[in-house]
Scaffold this motif. Structure first.
Motif, mmCIF file in Angstrom:
data_model
loop_
_atom_site.group_PDB
_atom_site.id
_atom_site.type_symbol
_atom_site.label_atom_id
_atom_site.label_comp_id
_atom_site.label_asym_id
_atom_site.label_seq_id
_atom_site.Cartn_x
_atom_site.Cartn_y
_atom_site.Cartn_z
ATOM 1 N N ARG A 15 0.504 -1.252 -0.018
ATOM 2 C CA ARG A 15 -0.042 0.482 -0.132
ATOM 3 C C ARG A 15 1.354 0.966 -0.159
ATOM 4 N N ALA A 16 0.287 2.164 -0.926
ATOM 5 C CA ALA A 16 1.369 3.573 -0.760
ATOM 6 C C ALA A 16 0.368 4.786 0.187
ATOM 7 N N LEU A 17 0.951 5.410 1.374
ATOM 8 C CA LEU A 17 1.022 6.826 1.116
ATOM 9 C C LEU A 17 0.638 7.879 1.368
ATOM 10 N N PRO A 18 -0.056 8.681 1.041
ATOM 11 C CA PRO A 18 -0.137 10.100 0.377
ATOM 12 C C PRO A 18 1.186 10.386 0.126
ATOM 13 N N ASP A 19 2.108 10.348 1.053
ATOM 14 C CA ASP A 19 3.354 10.933 0.548
ATOM 15 C C ASP A 19 4.123 10.150 -0.437
ATOM 16 N N GLY A 20 3.022 9.219 -0.254
ATOM 17 C CA GLY A 20 5.047 8.120 -1.690
ATOM 18 C C GLY A 20 5.370 7.190 -0.708
ATOM 19 N N THR A 21 5.080 6.775 0.404
ATOM 20 C CA THR A 21 5.992 6.068 1.497
ATOM 21 C C THR A 21 5.431 4.492 1.218
ATOM 22 N N LEU A 22 6.158 4.099 0.761
ATOM 23 C CA LEU A 22 5.115 2.517 0.995
ATOM 24 C C LEU A 22 5.584 1.187 1.600
ATOM 25 N N ALA B 226 12.872 0.049 -3.815
ATOM 26 C CA ALA B 226 14.224 -0.272 -3.679
ATOM 27 C C ALA B 226 15.016 -0.798 -2.257
ATOM 28 N N ASN B 227 14.625 0.030 -2.019
ATOM 29 C CA ASN B 227 14.546 -0.751 -0.822
ATOM 30 C C ASN B 227 14.070 -1.125 0.510
ATOM 31 N N TRP B 228 14.214 -1.731 1.294
ATOM 32 C CA TRP B 228 13.047 -1.888 2.401
ATOM 33 C C TRP B 228 13.887 -2.314 4.071
ATOM 34 N N SER B 229 13.348 -1.298 5.104
ATOM 35 C CA SER B 229 13.283 -1.253 6.096
ATOM 36 C C SER B 229 12.776 -2.867 7.501
ATOM 37 N N ALA B 230 13.612 -3.085 8.103
ATOM 38 C CA ALA B 230 13.007 -4.288 8.825
ATOM 39 C C ALA B 230 11.582 -4.171 9.507
ATOM 40 N N PRO B 231 11.210 -5.354 9.734
ATOM 41 C CA PRO B 231 9.791 -5.510 9.957
ATOM 42 C C PRO B 231 9.330 -5.009 11.124
#
Length: 472
Positions: free
Chosen positions: A222-229, A255-260
């Motif tokens: 899901r994408a937030l309004p500011d573009g964060t996924l 391109a990159n993903w955080s820890a859960p």
């Protein structure tokens, strides 16, 4: 279901056709409307399974979406089932994306995101999201369940071809610690993206590894309004509760993903829902969930099945006694950093004659385009009377909230979406009477919502229905 943002009267649906009881179907079918749902016509992506000129014998988990310029996508899980009696026999599974540049009227040849030729692995439970904040970016996610070291027992488990059922079996086996099988398993979240509206795709790769004897399922971006996924998923055997909803974050378009991070525990038992009079199992959403983002405020909404609020016990001849599950809701107003205390929101009335008729299942959630209303849909048995004997009445409902949705009293204006109760015992059996692992629910424009739901219309037959809901 998806709505074309260039013309909100244009709708696209994906469903399975001719499903086997052990997983997968002969093919996946697209159905489109160009007049806000008044009329519909098949639009079937070619080159997927044998019956559409493709190379695979079965397909499952259809998922559709539109990009901001109207490019349409149809995401298919494909597989060649291996024979359970053949240890270590090869089994193909993969993920295909079909693309349409005429809003879903015709389809290009599918692109293969991944193909795995191994009896030890199964690609499963996929979803696709066209970024509503950046045209051109499209995200595909799924889990890849695998067993190791190679063993006949492990291969026979995966031979079932149904990832949800396999996940439930593994969850039950590992509930008290390491699984009793003589093998280990894992199920990372896989990801591929396109930056040119599906012309090309990145090499599929894991973006979250849950570890040994743990897995994800039901990955949804899901994408937030500011573009964060956010890639949401159900985590199995990752947290102390055994089942939880988690997510990982990308601030650079995947391109990159955080820890859960982990949200609210799902406490519903794997037994899930049963028919209220005979206790036959129903293929429900007991390890799954639905998630939506408010396009105006950025609030995130989660709905799932949960029995934590059960105050009565469902007892049937076929299933014994189980806790009664309802539809539970939680909300984050800060991008997922914190979440409201889960509340049960379904309006299924208490039933002293048969408490099993209080069960509610398979929720879906969406926010209206103007951001003013949250809608949740679900099934329940409130109208069942077992008359005539053998008719276990089932209906589908929509529920609405405009403010204070973390308080269950603010959910109301419930509408029954089925015109008459249908007999759940007519639904085809696929590890339980099967209407679908999830139902469609899409916002169109500012104040219109379209639910998509299955109804058993005759023995072993399910049909899909929709309604146009106009909000205030």
């Amino acid at each position: 279901m998806a709505v074309d943002p260039t013309d909100t009267s244009r709708l696209l649906v994906g469903h399975q056709q001719d499903r086997w009881d052990d997983g997968g179907a002969r093919g996946l079918v697209g159905v489109a409307s160009n007049d806000a749902g008044s009329t519909w016509a098949n639009t079937i992506p070619p080159g997927v399974t044998d019956c559409t000129g493709g190379k695979f014998r079965r397909a499952s988990d259809p998922w559709v979406d539109f990009a901001q310029d109207g490019t349409a996508f149809f995401f298919s899980l494909v597989l060649d089932p291996m024979k359970p009696t053949t240890p270590f026999g090869a089994r193909n599974s993969g993920m295909l994306v079909s693309r349409s540049v005429d809003h879903g009227a015709t389809w290009q040849a599918p692109v293969t995101l991944i193909r795995t030729n191994s009896p030890h692995a199964l690609n499963d439970k996929n979803s696709l999201t066209a970024d509503p904040t950046a045209n051109g970016y499209v995200y595909a996610v799924w889990d890849q369940l695998s067993v190791f070291p190679p063993s006949q027992a492990g291969d026979q488990l995966l031979a079932g071809n149904d990832g949800v059922e396999i996940a439930r079996q593994l969850r039950n086996a590992a509930a008290g610690g390491a699984p009793s099988f003589k093998f280990n398993f894992t199920g990372p979240s896989f990801f591929s993206r396109s930056t040119n509206n599906g012309v090309t795709w990145s090499t599929a790769a894991p973006i979250y590894q849950p570890g040994t004897n743990a897995q994800t399922i039901d990955n949804i971006v899901r994408a937030l309004p500011d573009g964060t996924l956010r890639d949401f998923f159900t985590a199995i055997n990752v947290t102390p509760s055994g089942l939880s909803i988690g997510y990982i974050t990308s601030t650079d378009k995947g391109a990159n993903w955080s820890a859960p991070a982990f949200i609210s525990d799902i406490k519903v038992r794997a037994a899930g829902v049963v028919t209220p009079d005979t206790g036959q199992p129903i293929r429900d959403a007991s390890i799954l969930y639905s998630v939506a983002v408010n396009p105006v405020t950025g609030a995130i909404y989660l709905a799932w099945q949960d029995n934590r609020f059960s105050t009565a016990t469902c007892t049937t001849p076929g299933a014994g006694s189980i806790a009664i599950g309802g539809i539970v809701f939680s909300e984050s107003d800060n991008g997922g950093a914190t979440w409201s205390t889960p509340v049960m929101i379904n309006k299924t009335p208490a039933n002293s004659t048969n408490p099993c008729r209080q069960q509610a299942f398979i929720p879906a959630v969406v926010a209206s385009g103007d951001g003013k209303t949250v809608v949740v849909t679900y099934y329940d048995f409130r109208n069942d009377t077992n008359t005539p004997v053998g008719f276990e009445g089932t209906d589908y409902f929509a529920l609405f909230c405009t403010t204070g949705c973390t308080n269950p009293v603010n959910w109301g204006n419930e509408r029954q979406l089925t015109t008459a109760s249908f007999n759940i015992l007519n639904a085809p059996v696929a590890r339980g009477h099967f209407l679908g692992d999830y139902m469609g629910l899409a916002a169109s424009g500012h104040t219109t919502v379209y639910p998509l739901f299955g109804v058993a219309t005759g023995p072993n037959v399910t049909a899909e229905y929709t309604r146009q809901i106009t909000l205030p």
